[in-house]
Design an enzyme around this catalytic site. Sequence first.
Site, PDB file in Angstrom:
ATOM      1  N   ASP A 169      29.053  50.981  38.255  1.00 25.17           N
ATOM      2  CA  ASP A 169      29.672  49.693  38.006  1.00 25.17           C
ATOM      3  C   ASP A 169      29.184  48.729  39.090  1.00 25.17           C
ATOM      4  OD1 ASP A 169      31.528  47.927  36.685  1.00 25.17           O
ATOM      5  OD2 ASP A 169      32.821  48.162  38.436  1.00 25.17           O
ATOM      6  N   ASP A 187      30.742  44.981  39.860  1.00 24.74           N
ATOM      7  CA  ASP A 187      31.815  44.252  40.535  1.00 24.74           C
ATOM      8  C   ASP A 187      32.787  45.226  41.192  1.00 24.74           C
ATOM      9  OD1 ASP A 187      31.136  41.513  39.725  1.00 24.74           O
ATOM     10  OD2 ASP A 187      31.615  42.191  37.699  1.00 24.74           O
ATOM     11  N   ASP A 221      35.179  51.580  40.367  1.00 24.06           N
ATOM     12  CA  ASP A 221      36.357  51.292  41.182  1.00 24.06           C
ATOM     13  C   ASP A 221      37.619  51.136  40.344  1.00 24.06           C
ATOM     14  OD1 ASP A 221      35.317  48.780  40.102  1.00 24.06           O
ATOM     15  OD2 ASP A 221      36.842  47.810  41.342  1.00 24.06           O
TER      16      ASP A 221
END
Length: 347
Positions: free
Chosen positions: A30, A32, A228
């Site tokens: 990922d 961001d 995250d």
Amino acid sequence: MTETATTVRRTAPGGSELPLTEAYDTALLDLDGVVYAGPHAIEYAVESLDAARGSGMRLAYVTNNASRPPRVVAEHLTELGVPAEPADVINSAQAAARVLAEKLPAGSKVLVVGGLGLEEALAERGLVTVRTLAEEPLAVVQGFDASVGWPQLAEASYAVQAGLPWVASNTDVTVPTARGIAPGNGMLVAAVRAATGVEPEVAGKPLPPMHRETVLRTGAKRPLVVGDRLDTDIEGAFNGGVDSLLVFTGVTTPAQLLAAPAEHRPTYLAADLRGLLTAHAAVTAATGGGFGCGGFVAVAQDGVLRLEGDGADRWDGLRALCAAAWTALDADGEPVDGRKALAELGF
């Protein structure tokens, strides 16, 4: 030996005797909250990814953010010190475009609520971007872009009310930025949903279209999802039957992890992307119904987590706490109170 994704219901974080760069051939990262936040690289990301690449691991960047085309994301990564090509970036706009291309004839018009990322993804699939219902689109696609406001949301609402198929790139409620956490595409989708009473078809993580797009574009044989967010990255890995690494550089907190249902439990956890470069201690059963890891022992008793031991790495303590908390949650159906134990670890 490394645990594999064949575990249907995880009750403890996994262990790996090998660094994850050796145990897996491709990291599906990922962006961001993992590699960058807004215009800045996250601490340790650049050097960790450079080391992972040097070890022979392929790096692919998989993001639910549909606002920017892969070439723009690749340029941004390269500027940050993470060399990347457009083919290394897979976004939810591409997954949404594939979903639409399988529904519509080539050359069909699609009402776009979003930015350049969606426009280029549609063009790649032979679909044409329009911006108003008056242009007679055959479907609506919605993805995050900072420019989206009331006029665009209203136009989407009119089109959805008219019965056009509606595909959302993703429904992330928030997005990390350099200044903090901001509303994501999920909030914009919610506005159209509230106005129309219609549910969109969602293409991005954690749903299957995104996993399929990622596999088709990377050809990964032993992938590791790195993210995250529990509700997109980790659940997406769970749905795809692949292993995952959760890093704590974005939106998820240790307290949220302790209360995670089965589909939100990562295989591994680490403070940041340095976790790719290391082995991961395994959790083992301890006497008295507890769970041990790296010198810590965690026990869930009367709805409260208790932590003992003096391990050197607080993340091993969190691994032990996860095992105790998840086991208790599965048995009793209620989260346990881990506040004191987390505070003892400095979380």
